[in-house]
Design a protein around this motif. Structure first.
Motif, short mmCIF file in Angstrom:
data_model
loop_
_atom_site.label_atom_id
_atom_site.label_comp_id
_atom_site.label_asym_id
_atom_site.label_seq_id
_atom_site.Cartn_x
_atom_site.Cartn_y
_atom_site.Cartn_z
N ASN A 1 0.82 -1.22 0.00
CA ASN A 1 0.00 0.00 0.00
C ASN A 1 0.85 1.27 0.00
O ASN A 1 0.44 2.28 -0.57
CB ASN A 1 -0.96 -0.01 1.20
N LEU A 2 2.02 1.22 0.62
CA LEU A 2 2.92 2.38 0.57
C LEU A 2 3.48 2.56 -0.84
O LEU A 2 3.55 3.69 -1.36
CB LEU A 2 4.06 2.22 1.58
N LEU A 3 3.86 1.46 -1.48
CA LEU A 3 4.36 1.55 -2.86
C LEU A 3 3.26 2.00 -3.82
O LEU A 3 3.54 2.64 -4.84
CB LEU A 3 4.91 0.19 -3.31
N ALA A 4 2.03 1.67 -3.47
CA ALA A 4 0.91 2.07 -4.33
C ALA A 4 0.75 3.58 -4.40
O ALA A 4 0.16 4.10 -5.36
CB ALA A 4 -0.39 1.43 -3.84
N PHE A 5 1.28 4.31 -3.40
CA PHE A 5 1.21 5.78 -3.45
C PHE A 5 1.90 6.31 -4.70
O PHE A 5 1.52 7.37 -5.23
CB PHE A 5 1.84 6.39 -2.20
N ILE A 6 2.91 5.60 -5.18
CA ILE A 6 3.59 6.02 -6.42
C ILE A 6 2.62 5.92 -7.60
O ILE A 6 2.54 6.82 -8.44
CB ILE A 6 4.83 5.14 -6.66
N LEU A 7 1.87 4.81 -7.64
CA LEU A 7 0.89 4.65 -8.71
C LEU A 7 -0.23 5.66 -8.59
O LEU A 7 -0.73 6.17 -9.59
CB LEU A 7 0.32 3.22 -8.67
N TYR A 8 -0.63 5.96 -7.34
CA TYR A 8 -1.68 6.96 -7.14
C TYR A 8 -1.24 8.31 -7.71
O TYR A 8 -2.06 9.05 -8.28
CB TYR A 8 -2.00 7.14 -5.65
N ALA A 9 0.04 8.64 -7.54
CA ALA A 9 0.55 9.93 -8.02
C ALA A 9 0.54 10.02 -9.54
O ALA A 9 0.20 11.05 -10.12
CB ALA A 9 1.95 10.17 -7.48
N PHE A 10 0.91 8.91 -10.21
CA PHE A 10 0.99 8.92 -11.67
C PHE A 10 -0.36 8.66 -12.33
O PHE A 10 -0.60 9.12 -13.45
CB PHE A 10 2.00 7.86 -12.14
N PHE A 11 -1.21 7.92 -11.65
CA PHE A 11 -2.51 7.57 -12.23
C PHE A 11 -3.63 7.98 -11.26
O PHE A 11 -4.46 7.16 -10.87
CB PHE A 11 -2.58 6.07 -12.52
N SER A 12 -3.60 9.24 -10.85
CA SER A 12 -4.54 9.71 -9.82
C SER A 12 -6.01 9.48 -10.16
O SER A 12 -6.81 9.19 -9.25
CB SER A 12 -4.28 11.19 -9.52
N PRO A 13 -6.44 9.60 -11.44
CA PRO A 13 -7.86 9.34 -11.71
C PRO A 13 -8.28 7.89 -11.42
O PRO A 13 -9.46 7.62 -11.22
CB PRO A 13 -8.00 9.65 -13.21
N PHE A 14 -7.30 6.99 -11.40
CA PHE A 14 -7.60 5.57 -11.19
C PHE A 14 -7.15 5.08 -9.81
O PHE A 14 -7.08 3.88 -9.58
CB PHE A 14 -6.91 4.72 -12.27
N ALA A 15 -6.86 6.03 -8.91
CA ALA A 15 -6.30 5.65 -7.60
C ALA A 15 -7.23 4.72 -6.84
O ALA A 15 -6.79 3.73 -6.23
CB ALA A 15 -6.02 6.91 -6.77
N LEU A 16 -8.53 5.01 -6.86
CA LEU A 16 -9.47 4.18 -6.12
C LEU A 16 -9.53 2.77 -6.70
O LEU A 16 -9.60 1.79 -5.95
CB LEU A 16 -10.86 4.83 -6.15
N PHE A 17 -9.48 2.66 -8.03
CA PHE A 17 -9.52 1.34 -8.66
C PHE A 17 -8.24 0.55 -8.37
O PHE A 17 -8.28 -0.67 -8.19
CB PHE A 17 -9.72 1.48 -10.17
N ILE A 18 -7.11 1.27 -8.32
CA ILE A 18 -5.85 0.61 -7.97
C ILE A 18 -5.91 0.10 -6.54
O ILE A 18 -5.49 -1.02 -6.25
CB ILE A 18 -4.67 1.60 -8.14
N PHE A 19 -6.47 0.93 -5.64
CA PHE A 19 -6.61 0.54 -4.24
C PHE A 19 -7.49 -0.70 -4.12
O PHE A 19 -7.16 -1.66 -3.40
CB PHE A 19 -7.22 1.70 -3.45
N TRP A 20 -8.62 -0.71 -4.81
CA TRP A 20 -9.52 -1.87 -4.78
C TRP A 20 -8.84 -3.12 -5.33
O TRP A 20 -8.90 -4.19 -4.72
CB TRP A 20 -10.78 -1.58 -5.59
N GLY A 21 -8.22 -2.98 -6.49
CA GLY A 21 -7.62 -4.15 -7.13
C GLY A 21 -6.46 -4.72 -6.33
O GLY A 21 -6.36 -5.94 -6.17
N LEU A 22 -5.61 -3.84 -5.82
CA LEU A 22 -4.45 -4.29 -5.05
C LEU A 22 -4.87 -4.98 -3.77
O LEU A 22 -4.46 -6.11 -3.48
CB LEU A 22 -3.54 -3.09 -4.73
N ASN A 23 -5.71 -4.29 -2.98
CA ASN A 23 -6.13 -4.88 -1.71
C ASN A 23 -7.07 -6.06 -1.91
O ASN A 23 -7.07 -7.00 -1.10
CB ASN A 23 -6.78 -3.81 -0.83
N GLY A 24 -7.84 -6.03 -2.99
CA GLY A 24 -8.68 -7.19 -3.30
C GLY A 24 -7.86 -8.43 -3.57
O GLY A 24 -8.17 -9.53 -3.10
#
Length: 241
Positions: free
Chosen positions: A140-163
Protein backbone atom coordinates in the motif's frame (compact mmCIF):
# COMPACT_ATOMS: atom_id res chain seq x y z
CA UNK A 1 -20.79 -19.90 -11.97
CA UNK A 2 -18.04 -18.22 -9.92
CA UNK A 3 -20.09 -15.06 -9.30
CA UNK A 4 -23.07 -17.05 -7.99
CA UNK A 5 -20.81 -18.79 -5.48
CA UNK A 6 -19.24 -15.47 -4.46
CA UNK A 7 -22.61 -13.83 -3.79
CA UNK A 8 -24.02 -16.86 -1.99
CA UNK A 9 -20.91 -16.77 0.22
CA UNK A 10 -21.43 -13.04 0.83
CA UNK A 11 -25.05 -13.49 1.92
CA UNK A 12 -24.26 -16.51 4.08
CA UNK A 13 -21.54 -14.52 5.86
CA UNK A 14 -23.83 -11.51 6.23
CA UNK A 15 -26.50 -13.62 7.93
CA UNK A 16 -24.04 -14.53 10.70
CA UNK A 17 -22.54 -11.12 11.44
CA UNK A 18 -24.31 -10.95 14.81
CA UNK A 19 -22.53 -14.07 16.06
CA UNK A 20 -20.98 -13.61 19.52
CA UNK A 21 -17.61 -14.95 18.35
CA UNK A 22 -17.61 -12.51 15.44
CA UNK A 23 -18.15 -9.59 17.84
CA UNK A 24 -15.32 -10.81 20.05
CA UNK A 25 -12.85 -10.93 17.13
CA UNK A 26 -14.05 -7.53 15.89
CA UNK A 27 -13.40 -5.98 19.31
CA UNK A 28 -9.93 -7.51 19.59
CA UNK A 29 -9.06 -6.43 16.06
CA UNK A 30 -10.09 -2.81 16.63
CA UNK A 31 -8.29 -2.53 19.98
CA UNK A 32 -5.04 -4.02 18.63
CA UNK A 33 -5.21 -1.92 15.46
CA UNK A 34 -5.66 1.35 17.39
CA UNK A 35 -2.88 0.35 19.80
CA UNK A 36 -0.52 -0.34 16.88
CA UNK A 37 -1.28 2.97 15.15
CA UNK A 38 -0.92 4.93 18.42
CA UNK A 39 2.38 3.17 19.05
CA UNK A 40 3.56 4.05 15.55
CA UNK A 41 2.63 7.72 16.11
CA UNK A 42 4.42 7.79 19.46
CA UNK A 43 7.49 6.30 17.81
CA UNK A 44 7.37 8.97 15.09
CA UNK A 45 7.16 11.76 17.69
CA UNK A 46 10.08 10.27 19.60
CA UNK A 47 12.14 10.17 16.40
CA UNK A 48 11.27 13.79 15.59
CA UNK A 49 12.21 14.91 19.09
CA UNK A 50 15.53 13.10 18.83
CA UNK A 51 16.35 14.57 15.39
CA UNK A 52 15.02 18.12 15.85
CA UNK A 53 15.04 18.64 19.60
CA UNK A 54 13.21 21.45 21.32
CA UNK A 55 15.08 24.15 19.42
CA UNK A 56 16.54 24.41 15.94
CA UNK A 57 18.82 27.01 14.35
CA UNK A 58 17.77 28.50 11.00
CA UNK A 59 20.23 30.76 9.13
CA UNK A 60 19.33 34.49 9.21
CA UNK A 61 16.30 33.80 11.47
CA UNK A 62 18.32 32.27 14.28
CA UNK A 63 16.90 29.90 16.91
CA UNK A 64 13.41 28.59 16.22
CA UNK A 65 11.69 27.09 19.24
CA UNK A 66 8.36 26.31 17.60
CA UNK A 67 9.74 24.04 14.86
CA UNK A 68 9.36 20.96 17.04
CA UNK A 69 5.67 21.80 17.64
CA UNK A 70 5.15 22.41 13.93
CA UNK A 71 6.69 19.07 13.04
CA UNK A 72 4.62 17.36 15.74
CA UNK A 73 1.41 18.76 14.27
CA UNK A 74 2.60 17.86 10.77
CA UNK A 75 3.32 14.32 11.92
CA UNK A 76 -0.18 14.11 13.42
CA UNK A 77 -1.75 15.18 10.12
CA UNK A 78 0.52 12.75 8.29
CA UNK A 79 -0.51 9.86 10.56
CA UNK A 80 -4.22 10.71 10.16
CA UNK A 81 -3.91 10.68 6.36
CA UNK A 82 -1.78 7.54 6.44
CA UNK A 83 -4.21 5.76 8.74
CA UNK A 84 -6.99 6.24 6.16
CA UNK A 85 -5.02 3.98 3.84
CA UNK A 86 -3.42 1.71 6.44
CA UNK A 87 -6.18 1.27 9.06
CA UNK A 88 -7.98 -1.46 7.14
CA UNK A 89 -4.90 -3.33 5.91
CA UNK A 90 -3.59 -3.36 9.48
CA UNK A 91 -6.99 -4.40 10.86
CA UNK A 92 -7.24 -7.11 8.20
CA UNK A 93 -3.82 -8.48 9.08
CA UNK A 94 -4.55 -8.48 12.80
CA UNK A 95 -7.95 -10.09 12.24
CA UNK A 96 -6.24 -12.87 10.29
CA UNK A 97 -4.60 -13.86 13.58
CA UNK A 98 -8.08 -14.77 14.86
CA UNK A 99 -9.48 -16.13 11.60
CA UNK A 100 -9.50 -19.65 12.99
CA UNK A 101 -12.21 -18.63 15.48
CA UNK A 102 -14.31 -16.96 12.77
CA UNK A 103 -13.95 -19.95 10.45
CA UNK A 104 -14.89 -22.34 13.26
CA UNK A 105 -18.02 -20.31 14.02
CA UNK A 106 -19.00 -20.49 10.32
CA UNK A 107 -18.40 -24.24 10.17
CA UNK A 108 -20.26 -24.90 13.42
CA UNK A 109 -23.36 -23.23 11.98
CA UNK A 110 -23.23 -24.13 8.27
CA UNK A 111 -21.05 -27.27 8.06
CA UNK A 112 -21.72 -29.11 11.34
CA UNK A 113 -20.82 -32.56 10.01
CA UNK A 114 -17.20 -31.72 9.24
CA UNK A 115 -14.53 -33.40 11.37
CA UNK A 116 -12.77 -31.24 13.93
CA UNK A 117 -9.51 -29.60 12.95
CA UNK A 118 -6.59 -28.87 15.30
CA UNK A 119 -6.36 -25.21 16.23
CA UNK A 120 -3.47 -23.33 14.70
CA UNK A 121 -0.71 -22.70 17.25
CA UNK A 122 -0.54 -19.05 18.30
CA UNK A 123 3.10 -18.82 17.18
CA UNK A 124 2.15 -19.91 13.63
CA UNK A 125 -0.81 -17.50 13.55
CA UNK A 126 1.42 -14.64 14.76
CA UNK A 127 4.07 -15.46 12.15
CA UNK A 128 1.54 -15.50 9.32
CA UNK A 129 -0.05 -12.30 10.61
CA UNK A 130 3.26 -10.42 10.73
CA UNK A 131 4.18 -11.63 7.24
CA UNK A 132 0.76 -10.58 5.89
CA UNK A 133 0.95 -7.23 7.68
CA UNK A 134 4.37 -6.53 6.16
CA UNK A 135 3.17 -7.35 2.65
CA UNK A 136 0.02 -5.22 3.04
CA UNK A 137 1.85 -2.18 4.39
CA UNK A 138 4.69 -2.29 1.86
CA UNK A 139 2.30 -2.86 -1.06
CA UNK A 140 0.00 0.00 0.00
CA UNK A 141 2.92 2.38 0.57
CA UNK A 142 4.36 1.55 -2.86
CA UNK A 143 0.91 2.07 -4.33
CA UNK A 144 1.21 5.78 -3.45
CA UNK A 145 3.59 6.02 -6.42
CA UNK A 146 0.89 4.65 -8.71
CA UNK A 147 -1.68 6.96 -7.14
CA UNK A 148 0.55 9.93 -8.02
CA UNK A 149 0.99 8.92 -11.67
CA UNK A 150 -2.51 7.57 -12.23
CA UNK A 151 -4.54 9.71 -9.82
CA UNK A 152 -7.86 9.34 -11.71
CA UNK A 153 -7.60 5.57 -11.19
CA UNK A 154 -6.30 5.65 -7.60
CA UNK A 155 -9.47 4.18 -6.12
CA UNK A 156 -9.52 1.34 -8.66
CA UNK A 157 -5.85 0.61 -7.97
CA UNK A 158 -6.61 0.54 -4.24
CA UNK A 159 -9.52 -1.87 -4.78
CA UNK A 160 -7.62 -4.15 -7.13
CA UNK A 161 -4.45 -4.29 -5.05
CA UNK A 162 -6.13 -4.88 -1.71
CA UNK A 163 -8.68 -7.19 -3.30
CA UNK A 164 -5.90 -9.39 -4.61
CA UNK A 165 -3.94 -9.39 -1.34
CA UNK A 166 -6.92 -9.84 0.98
CA UNK A 167 -8.52 -12.51 -1.20
CA UNK A 168 -5.26 -14.40 -1.52
CA UNK A 169 -4.50 -14.37 2.19
CA UNK A 170 -7.98 -14.98 3.56
CA UNK A 171 -8.66 -17.85 1.18
CA UNK A 172 -5.26 -19.37 1.96
CA UNK A 173 -5.90 -19.20 5.71
CA UNK A 174 -9.43 -20.62 5.42
CA UNK A 175 -8.32 -23.45 3.14
CA UNK A 176 -5.19 -24.26 5.12
CA UNK A 177 -7.27 -25.41 8.09
CA UNK A 178 -8.66 -28.29 6.02
CA UNK A 179 -6.12 -28.94 3.28
CA UNK A 180 -2.79 -27.92 4.79
CA UNK A 181 -0.51 -25.23 3.38
CA UNK A 182 0.33 -26.99 0.09
CA UNK A 183 -3.23 -28.12 -0.60
CA UNK A 184 -4.57 -24.64 0.09
CA UNK A 185 -2.00 -23.09 -2.24
CA UNK A 186 -2.89 -25.51 -5.05
CA UNK A 187 -6.64 -24.81 -4.73
CA UNK A 188 -6.02 -21.05 -4.57
CA UNK A 189 -3.96 -21.11 -7.77
CA UNK A 190 -6.68 -23.12 -9.51
CA UNK A 191 -9.39 -20.57 -8.69
CA UNK A 192 -7.34 -17.37 -8.44
CA UNK A 193 -9.66 -15.32 -10.69
CA UNK A 194 -12.75 -16.11 -8.57
CA UNK A 195 -10.77 -15.37 -5.40
CA UNK A 196 -9.49 -12.04 -6.77
CA UNK A 197 -13.02 -10.97 -7.79
CA UNK A 198 -14.33 -11.87 -4.33
CA UNK A 199 -11.44 -10.01 -2.70
CA UNK A 200 -12.02 -6.92 -4.84
CA UNK A 201 -15.73 -6.84 -4.00
CA UNK A 202 -14.72 -7.10 -0.35
CA UNK A 203 -12.15 -4.31 -0.77
CA UNK A 204 -14.65 -1.82 -2.25
CA UNK A 205 -16.27 -0.90 1.12
CA UNK A 206 -12.79 -0.35 2.62
CA UNK A 207 -13.05 3.35 1.77
CA UNK A 208 -16.24 3.75 3.85
CA UNK A 209 -15.58 4.86 7.47
CA UNK A 210 -16.80 2.56 10.26
CA UNK A 211 -18.12 -0.02 7.78
CA UNK A 212 -14.54 -0.78 6.81
CA UNK A 213 -13.74 -1.99 10.33
CA UNK A 214 -16.26 -4.81 9.96
CA UNK A 215 -14.95 -5.91 6.55
CA UNK A 216 -12.10 -8.13 7.88
CA UNK A 217 -14.58 -10.23 9.89
CA UNK A 218 -17.04 -10.32 7.01
CA UNK A 219 -14.22 -11.32 4.67
CA UNK A 220 -13.00 -14.11 6.91
CA UNK A 221 -16.51 -15.59 7.03
CA UNK A 222 -17.05 -15.09 3.30
CA UNK A 223 -13.84 -16.83 2.30
CA UNK A 224 -14.59 -19.74 4.61
CA UNK A 225 -17.81 -20.29 2.64
CA UNK A 226 -15.99 -19.68 -0.64
CA UNK A 227 -13.37 -22.27 0.22
CA UNK A 228 -15.95 -24.94 0.99
CA UNK A 229 -17.82 -24.16 -2.22
CA UNK A 230 -14.74 -24.27 -4.45
CA UNK A 231 -13.35 -27.33 -2.69
CA UNK A 232 -16.65 -29.19 -3.14
CA UNK A 233 -16.68 -28.36 -6.86
CA UNK A 234 -13.08 -29.50 -7.27
CA UNK A 235 -13.82 -32.80 -5.53
CA UNK A 236 -16.99 -33.37 -7.58
CA UNK A 237 -15.25 -32.68 -10.91
CA UNK A 238 -13.99 -35.88 -12.60
CA UNK A 239 -10.25 -36.15 -13.13
CA UNK A 240 -9.11 -35.02 -16.54
CA UNK A 241 -11.68 -32.21 -16.79
Amino acid sequence: MGLSLIFSSFFAALSQMGDRRFRKVLGLGIVLTIALLVGAYAGLLTLLDFVVGEEAYVPVIGEVTWLDDLLSWSSLIFMVVLSVFLMVPVASAITSMFLDEVAQAVEDRHYPNLPAVPRMPFSDALRDTLAFLGVLIVANLLAFILYAFFSPFALFIFWGLNGFLLGREYFQLAAMRRLGRDGAKALRKKHWVTIWIAGTLMAMPLSLPLINLVIPIFGAATFTHLFHGLNARSEARPRGF
